[in-house]
Design an enzyme around this catalytic site. Structure first.
Site, PDB file in Angstrom:
ATOM      1  CG  HIS B 147      -1.985   0.971   1.224  1.00 44.83           C
ATOM      2  ND1 HIS B 147      -3.302   0.618   1.115  1.00 44.83           N
ATOM      3  CD2 HIS B 147      -1.979   2.329   1.258  1.00 44.83           C
ATOM      4  CE1 HIS B 147      -4.068   1.696   1.100  1.00 44.83           C
ATOM      5  NE2 HIS B 147      -3.271   2.750   1.198  1.00 44.83           N
ATOM      6  CG  HIS B 149       3.509   2.783   3.525  1.00 44.75           C
ATOM      7  ND1 HIS B 149       3.492   1.652   2.737  1.00 44.75           N
ATOM      8  CD2 HIS B 149       4.444   2.541   4.483  1.00 44.75           C
ATOM      9  CE1 HIS B 149       4.363   0.765   3.183  1.00 44.75           C
ATOM     10  NE2 HIS B 149       4.968   1.284   4.250  1.00 44.75           N
ATOM     11  CD  GLN B 151       8.692   3.087   7.385  1.00 50.44           C
ATOM     12  OE1 GLN B 151       8.859   2.865   8.580  1.00 50.44           O
ATOM     13  NE2 GLN B 151       9.237   2.347   6.447  1.00 50.44           N
TER      14      GLN B 151
END
Lengths: 50, 327
Positions: B147, B149, B151
């Protein structure tokens, strides 16, 4: 930019960020153009701001 | 179990985080923990059925706000401390498939706003010295959830590479009175051989000292120390150049390029950082469409990178790829 903070069951923080359609990241925010003023920057933080 | 152990040989902290061994590993798409929770479906990390962007604290953090006490005793030779900090996950989209490169420019500009908010929020905490925004993309990099994303690691110390960069910035500033990165940008724009693309406010190039064949750095052309210094116009421009670089990568071999994307900006520990200059660095691990650039003995053991290619040639390859960042 709308920011909604929730606490998960295990105590972790979760934040929803939402924007109006076609809204750029800063539009609509007061004083959004920081040229000439950077008071939000971490280097300008006050002691114990947390 | 999580703690920071001091390496007296290299003078740096190492984080041990044994609970991360059990983190989610390549779940099937129907069981993605980063998708919105569907009605009657299993609960994911995101309770709502729809969202623009979501940021949440990592379930398997390397650093945490309330870290456990170290499980091992310290000694004079081996200091140990709590792994204090924050690890967040930033979801770019509720759609399971797709990448950052697939987002429209307005959405990427909004994401930059989210990054800025996290930088300011986390950086304002007195225990946080450095807010590190990054993305690992692709299984080749070790990504465990597909998915889209990124960090954020909020460190309670300056990580070693950042510290070294800051020392270089400081030394150059003390010697010349100028920002090292501004001088690098001036040199790159003047020579132009290694430029990949340029916009009104940003420039992308393969650095003279590239460690990876397709390494690209994106810089604010004017001196901007952090995301907080960008105007709305500059944020939108940053979105455009980010998409241009990402789409050039994906067009290069016709598949979605794996990469590490890292953002360097001003530390948040207070004090003066005249040499800090906002930039993004990309480290794609591929040296050809089929071959990886491994960090092998010389890189890992001696710290000297061997680049099998010329930055000038790789920059020309990327420069020639035409993409449209507006659609």
């Amino acid at each position: 930019m709308l920011k909604e903070i929730e606490l998960k069951e295990d105590g972790r923080t979760l934040i929803y960020y939402s924007f109006a359609e076609s809204e750029s990241a800063r539009s609509g925010l007061p004083g959004s153009d920081k040229k000439g003023g950077q008071n939000n920057s971490p280097s300008h933080r006050t002691q114990g701001s947390n | 179990m999580s703690e920071m152990r001091w390496n007296p040989v290299l003078q740096e902290w190492v984080v041990t985080a044994t609970h991360r061994q059990d983190r989610t590993f390549l779940p099937p798409s129907g069981y993605c923990p980063l998708c919105p929770t569907k009605e009657g479906g299993f609960p994911t990390e995101v309770p709502r059925q729809s969202y623009d962007f979501v940021v949440f604290e990592n379930k398997f953090p390397s650093l945490s706000k309330k870290p456990p006490l170290p499980a091992i005793a310290a000694s004079d030779l081996y200091p140990v401390k709590e792994a204090n900090g924050v690890c967040e996950v930033v979801l770019y989209s509720e759609e399971h498939t797709g990448t950052l490169a697939d987002l429209p420019p307005a959405r990427v500009a909004q994401l930059i706003g989210v990054w800025r908010d996290r930088y300011e929020d986390l950086g304002s905490r007195k225990e946080i010295d450095y807010v590190f925004i990054f993305e690992n993309k692709g299984e080749a990099i070790g990504v465990t959830i597909h998915h889209p994303h990124g960090q954020i690691y909020a460190f309670s110390h300056l990580p070693p590479k950042i510290k070294r960069e800051i020392e270089s910035e400081r030394s150059h500033y003390d010697k010349t009175g100028r920002c090292l990165h501004c001088d690098i940008i001036k040199e790159e724009e003047s020579i132009a051989q290694r430029l990949v693309c340029r916009t009104e406010h940003f420039v992308a190039f393969v650095p003279f000292y590239a460690r990876y064949p397709y390494e690209v750095h994106i810089y604010a052309r004017e001196h901007r120390s952090s995301l907080s210094d960008l105007s709305p116009v500059e944020e939108r421009d940053m979105a455009r150049i980010l998409l241009t670089v990402l789409r050039k990568y994906d067009r290069l071999w016709g598949f979605s390029m794996p990469y590490m994307m890292v953002m360097h900006q001003r530390p948040t520990s207070g004090g003066s950082w005249p040499g800090s200059h906002l930039h993004i660095e990309f480290y794609p691990p591929m040296r050809t469409a089929e071959k990886m650039k491994y960090l092998a003995g010389c890189e890992s053991g001696a710290g000297t990178y061997v680049n099998d290619t010329l930055p000038e040639e790789k920059a020309e390859e990327l420069r020639k790829i035409l993409v449209d960042p507006e659609n």
